[in-house]
Design a protein around this motif. Structure first.
Motif, PDB file in Angstrom:
ATOM      1  N   ASN A 230       0.640  -1.119  -0.043  1.00 12.60           N
ATOM      2  CA  ASN A 230      -0.047  -0.011   0.115  1.00 12.60           C
ATOM      3  C   ASN A 230       0.879   1.393   0.073  1.00 12.60           C
ATOM      4  OD1 ASN A 230       0.932   0.044   2.691  1.00 12.60           O
ATOM      5  ND2 ASN A 230      -0.999   0.056   3.647  1.00 12.60           N
ATOM      6  N   LEU A 231       2.075   1.292  -0.281  1.00 11.63           N
ATOM      7  CA  LEU A 231       2.875   2.205  -0.537  1.00 11.63           C
ATOM      8  C   LEU A 231       3.360   2.665  -1.930  1.00 11.63           C
ATOM      9  CD1 LEU A 231       5.478   1.968   2.501  1.00 11.63           C
ATOM     10  CD2 LEU A 231       3.296   3.154   2.346  1.00 11.63           C
ATOM     11  N   VAL A 232       3.499   4.083  -2.321  1.00 11.74           N
ATOM     12  CA  VAL A 232       3.846   4.352  -3.703  1.00 11.74           C
ATOM     13  C   VAL A 232       4.931   5.245  -3.192  1.00 11.74           C
ATOM     14  CG1 VAL A 232       3.415   5.617  -5.683  1.00 11.74           C
ATOM     15  CG2 VAL A 232       1.683   4.273  -4.688  1.00 11.74           C
ATOM     16  N   LEU A 233       6.057   5.054  -4.095  1.00 10.34           N
ATOM     17  CA  LEU A 233       7.326   5.861  -4.370  1.00 10.34           C
ATOM     18  C   LEU A 233       7.208   7.015  -5.316  1.00 10.34           C
ATOM     19  CD1 LEU A 233      10.247   3.332  -3.741  1.00 10.34           C
ATOM     20  CD2 LEU A 233       9.032   4.763  -2.056  1.00 10.34           C
ATOM     21  N   GLY A 234       7.048   8.468  -4.921  1.00  9.78           N
ATOM     22  CA  GLY A 234       7.060   9.390  -5.829  1.00  9.78           C
ATOM     23  C   GLY A 234       8.672   9.680  -6.285  1.00  9.78           C
ATOM     24  N   ILE A 235       9.155   9.459  -7.415  1.00 11.41           N
ATOM     25  CA  ILE A 235      10.691  10.164  -7.590  1.00 11.41           C
ATOM     26  C   ILE A 235      10.753  11.102  -8.559  1.00 11.41           C
ATOM     27  CG2 ILE A 235      12.802   8.872  -8.283  1.00 11.41           C
ATOM     28  CD1 ILE A 235      11.955   6.367  -7.230  1.00 11.41           C
ATOM     29  N   GLY A 236      11.699  12.032  -8.421  1.00 12.97           N
ATOM     30  CA  GLY A 236      12.082  12.825  -9.340  1.00 12.97           C
ATOM     31  C   GLY A 236      13.403  12.953  -9.400  1.00 12.97           C
ATOM     32  N   CYS A 237      14.381  13.034 -10.494  1.00 14.32           N
ATOM     33  CA  CYS A 237      15.675  12.858 -10.668  1.00 14.32           C
ATOM     34  C   CYS A 237      16.236  13.711 -11.747  1.00 14.32           C
ATOM     35  CB  CYS A 237      16.040  11.236 -10.677  1.00 14.32           C
ATOM     36  SG  CYS A 237      15.493  10.704 -12.088  1.00 14.32           S
ATOM     37  N   ARG A 238      17.413  14.313 -11.655  1.00 10.65           N
ATOM     38  CA  ARG A 238      18.359  14.632 -12.587  1.00 10.65           C
ATOM     39  C   ARG A 238      18.505  13.639 -13.839  1.00 10.65           C
ATOM     40  NH1 ARG A 238      22.756  14.796  -8.922  1.00 10.65           N
ATOM     41  NH2 ARG A 238      24.467  13.169  -9.791  1.00 10.65           N
ATOM     42  N   LYS A 256      13.273   7.115   6.810  1.00 13.28           N
ATOM     43  CA  LYS A 256      12.814   8.376   7.565  1.00 13.28           C
ATOM     44  C   LYS A 256      11.374   8.210   7.805  1.00 13.28           C
ATOM     45  CE  LYS A 256      16.018  11.683   5.715  1.00 13.28           C
ATOM     46  NZ  LYS A 256      16.335  12.949   4.585  1.00 13.28           N
ATOM     47  N   ALA A 257      10.603   7.473   6.870  1.00 16.92           N
ATOM     48  CA  ALA A 257       9.112   7.299   7.066  1.00 16.92           C
ATOM     49  C   ALA A 257       8.684   6.124   8.054  1.00 16.92           C
ATOM     50  CB  ALA A 257       8.555   7.076   5.563  1.00 16.92           C
ATOM     51  N   ASN A 258       9.945   5.225   8.450  1.00 16.85           N
ATOM     52  CA  ASN A 258       9.616   4.186   9.145  1.00 16.85           C
ATOM     53  C   ASN A 258       8.876   3.075   8.647  1.00 16.85           C
ATOM     54  OD1 ASN A 258      10.560   2.645  11.762  1.00 16.85           O
ATOM     55  ND2 ASN A 258       8.573   3.049  12.528  1.00 16.85           N
ATOM     56  N   VAL A 259       8.828   3.036   7.218  1.00 23.04           N
ATOM     57  CA  VAL A 259       8.192   1.849   6.647  1.00 23.04           C
ATOM     58  C   VAL A 259       8.996   0.908   5.741  1.00 23.04           C
ATOM     59  CG1 VAL A 259       6.188   3.403   6.198  1.00 23.04           C
ATOM     60  CG2 VAL A 259       8.018   3.359   4.545  1.00 23.04           C
ATOM     61  N   VAL A 260       8.555  -0.298   5.423  1.00 24.00           N
ATOM     62  CA  VAL A 260       9.518  -1.181   4.787  1.00 24.00           C
ATOM     63  C   VAL A 260       9.255  -1.564   3.360  1.00 24.00           C
ATOM     64  CG1 VAL A 260       9.433  -2.745   7.186  1.00 24.00           C
ATOM     65  CG2 VAL A 260       7.642  -3.086   5.366  1.00 24.00           C
ATOM     66  N   ILE A 341       2.834  10.297   3.682  1.00 19.20           N
ATOM     67  CA  ILE A 341       3.331   9.968   4.970  1.00 19.20           C
ATOM     68  C   ILE A 341       4.859  10.311   4.813  1.00 19.20           C
ATOM     69  CG2 ILE A 341       1.839   7.931   5.199  1.00 19.20           C
ATOM     70  CD1 ILE A 341       4.141   6.063   4.415  1.00 19.20           C
ATOM     71  N   LEU A 342       5.374  10.756   3.816  1.00 21.68           N
ATOM     72  CA  LEU A 342       6.810  11.282   3.820  1.00 21.68           C
ATOM     73  C   LEU A 342       6.771  12.358   2.875  1.00 21.68           C
ATOM     74  CD1 LEU A 342       9.705  11.276   4.939  1.00 21.68           C
ATOM     75  CD2 LEU A 342      10.310   9.978   2.924  1.00 21.68           C
ATOM     76  N   PRO A 343       6.796  13.679   3.178  1.00 21.70           N
ATOM     77  CA  PRO A 343       6.899  14.755   2.084  1.00 21.70           C
ATOM     78  C   PRO A 343       8.274  14.648   1.503  1.00 21.70           C
ATOM     79  CG  PRO A 343       7.209  15.570   4.163  1.00 21.70           C
ATOM     80  CD  PRO A 343       6.840  14.250   4.445  1.00 21.70           C
ATOM     81  N   LYS A 344       8.434  15.535   0.329  1.00 20.75           N
ATOM     82  CA  LYS A 344       9.860  15.508  -0.607  1.00 20.75           C
ATOM     83  C   LYS A 344      11.007  15.546   0.343  1.00 20.75           C
ATOM     84  CE  LYS A 344      11.319  19.044  -2.794  1.00 20.75           C
ATOM     85  NZ  LYS A 344      11.594  20.110  -3.777  1.00 20.75           N
ATOM     86  N   THR A 345      12.034  14.558   0.112  1.00 20.22           N
ATOM     87  CA  THR A 345      13.251  14.338   0.590  1.00 20.22           C
ATOM     88  C   THR A 345      14.273  14.493  -0.754  1.00 20.22           C
ATOM     89  OG1 THR A 345      13.466  12.082   0.517  1.00 20.22           O
ATOM     90  CG2 THR A 345      12.638  13.008   2.556  1.00 20.22           C
ATOM     91  N   SER A 346      15.161  15.222  -0.508  1.00 20.33           N
ATOM     92  CA  SER A 346      16.242  15.469  -1.600  1.00 20.33           C
ATOM     93  C   SER A 346      17.637  15.287  -1.474  1.00 20.33           C
ATOM     94  CB  SER A 346      16.079  16.894  -2.297  1.00 20.33           C
ATOM     95  OG  SER A 346      16.049  17.909  -1.200  1.00 20.33           O
ATOM     96  N   GLY A 347      18.282  14.870  -2.313  1.00 18.33           N
ATOM     97  CA  GLY A 347      19.808  14.694  -2.209  1.00 18.33           C
ATOM     98  C   GLY A 347      20.342  13.959  -3.291  1.00 18.33           C
ATOM     99  N   LYS A 348      21.672  14.240  -3.744  1.00 19.51           N
ATOM    100  CA  LYS A 348      22.532  13.694  -4.771  1.00 19.51           C
ATOM    101  C   LYS A 348      21.613  13.637  -6.242  1.00 19.51           C
ATOM    102  CE  LYS A 348      25.252  10.871  -1.668  1.00 19.51           C
ATOM    103  NZ  LYS A 348      25.573   9.782  -1.388  1.00 19.51           N
ATOM    104  N   GLY A 349      20.823  14.742  -6.402  1.00 19.83           N
ATOM    105  CA  GLY A 349      20.045  14.690  -7.430  1.00 19.83           C
ATOM    106  C   GLY A 349      18.976  13.938  -7.611  1.00 19.83           C
ATOM    107  N   VAL A 350      18.213  13.568  -6.581  1.00 25.72           N
ATOM    108  CA  VAL A 350      17.192  12.775  -6.408  1.00 25.72           C
ATOM    109  C   VAL A 350      16.138  13.249  -5.382  1.00 25.72           C
ATOM    110  CG1 VAL A 350      16.167  10.526  -6.074  1.00 25.72           C
ATOM    111  CG2 VAL A 350      18.431  10.791  -6.969  1.00 25.72           C
ATOM    112  N   THR A 351      14.832  13.229  -5.961  1.00 22.95           N
ATOM    113  CA  THR A 351      13.894  13.801  -4.581  1.00 22.95           C
ATOM    114  C   THR A 351      13.064  12.499  -4.628  1.00 22.95           C
ATOM    115  OG1 THR A 351      12.262  14.660  -6.396  1.00 22.95           O
ATOM    116  CG2 THR A 351      13.899  16.032  -5.280  1.00 22.95           C
TER     117      THR A 351
END
Length: 358
Positions: A230-238, A256-260, A341-351
């Motif tokens: 029941n989880l979806v990863l939204g991903i943005g990247c360079r 960070k979201a404490n999910v598996v 359940i986790l807003p945007k996190t970013s680092g190394k060209g990935v959100t």
């Protein structure tokens, strides 16, 4: 289900033709294997004559088909499949039918592989007697892995399944922590609690089954975790981002979201990333589908009910024509019915953002 039907004698082949017809009618993809010397018999359906030794044919079928229906003696089948057994999670369903069609016997992978279900289905179609010997089925009790399979939950430590089912059959206490409604009738020794009541140090003497996408501590010897998808990863990247950077960003976001990871059912991004090598390769390795949305579709989310919670980027707006990617993509893949359940996190060209189905 992709099913192989195998028969050896003329009588068995006649019965096999009936089996092939019945299973095809039920929507299965069926191939009927007959000895080469009987290849000229006039039979309907899809036939594949074989001239190699039966043991060699069975070795191939065990790896290529989801289920095998053998019209021959049970003892022959047991000897043929024994050298190829590996794991109940991957072994195909094996069912035996006698030449007269009197009995249909579930032999291998009764629960997870679907042999019990196929046995019952085939028995109904053929007017035969279903022979199912798994303890939970014989006693009319739920099997924990079948409950998980029907719900689409991933099973954590599969070695605990046998232990939990044994407890159910032997009337030992089992505590089920689950926030979903369980339609299956539970026996008296299986008591359901909401997940928030789970405490890893309590329930002495009881096996615990916990249905959650959250990472929770638990004794590996007495706690079976079932993971809802029941989880979806939204991903943005360079452009040209490395696969390692993407993988690290996802792992960090899940922590960070404490999910598996086992609860992730999909990845979502903007359609301009539909040919991004690292994203496609990683999704392929993880066997997770990827859905791409146009900038216009993503922008509509910024005027929806979650708009006040979404982060906006002038840089992304200038480059892609949309205020953001990872958060609206994750929400869109939930049908705009989920929650972040986790807003945007970013680092190394990935959100990365994570949305949960509701």
């Amino acid at each position: 289900m992709k099913v192989a039907v195998v028969a050896l004698t003329k009588q068995g082949i006649q019965k096999g033709a009936e089996v092939e017809k019945a299973l095809t009618k039920r929507g299965h993809q069926v191939m009927f294997f007959v000895p080469g010397k009987y290849s000229l018999l006039k039979l309907p359906g899809h036939r594949s004559p074989f001239r190699k030794p039966l043991r060699d044919l069975m070795a191939e079928l065990m790896h290529e088909y989801e289920a095998i229906v053998c019209i021959m003696a049970l003892g022959i089948v047991v000897r043929l499949i024994a050298p190829h057994l590996q794991d109940k999670r991957t072994d195909p369903a094996v069912v035996v039918l006698d030449e007269k069609g009197c009995n249909v016997i579930s032999v291998l992978s009764g629960h997870w592989g679907g042999a019990n279900g196929l046995t019952s289905e085939l028995a109904r179609e053929m007017g035969a007697n279903p022979v199912i010997t798994t303890a939970t089925d014989v006693q009319g009790l739920p099997a924990i892995e079948m409950m998980a399979k029907e719900k689409g939950w991933a099973v954590g430590d599969f070695s605990l399944v046998k232990k939990v089912n044994a407890a159910i059959v032997n009337c030992a206490p089992v505590h089920l922590y689950c926030d979903e409604e369980i339609n299956t009738s539970l026996p008296k020794n299986v008591v359901q609690f909401p997940v928030y009541q789970f405490k890893p140090t309590e329930d002495a003497g009881a096996l615990r089954v916990v249905v959650t996408n959250r990472f929770l501590p638990g004794n590996s010897e007495d706690t079976l975790f079932l993971r809802p998808k029941n989880l979806v990863l939204g991903i943005g990247c360079r452009k040209g981002v490395s696969k390692a950077a993407l993988r690290d960003a996802v792992i960090d976001a899940l922590a960070k979201a404490n999910v598996v990871f086992e609860s992730v059912r999909a990845i979502a991004s903007v359609d301009l990333k539909a040919k991004e090598p690292a994203l496609l390769e990683l999704a392929g390795e993880w066997n997770i589908p990827v859905q791409f949305y146009s900038p216009g579709e993503l922008q509509k989310v910024f005027s929806g009910k979650e708009s006040g919670k979404l982060s906006r980027s002038e840089f992304v707006k200038e480059k892609l024509g949309v205020d953001g990617v990872c958060e609206p993509a994750a929400l869109l893949e939930t049908g705009n019915q989920g929650k972040l359940i986790l807003p945007k996190t970013s680092g190394k060209g990935v959100t990365v953002a994570i949305a949960e189905d509701i």
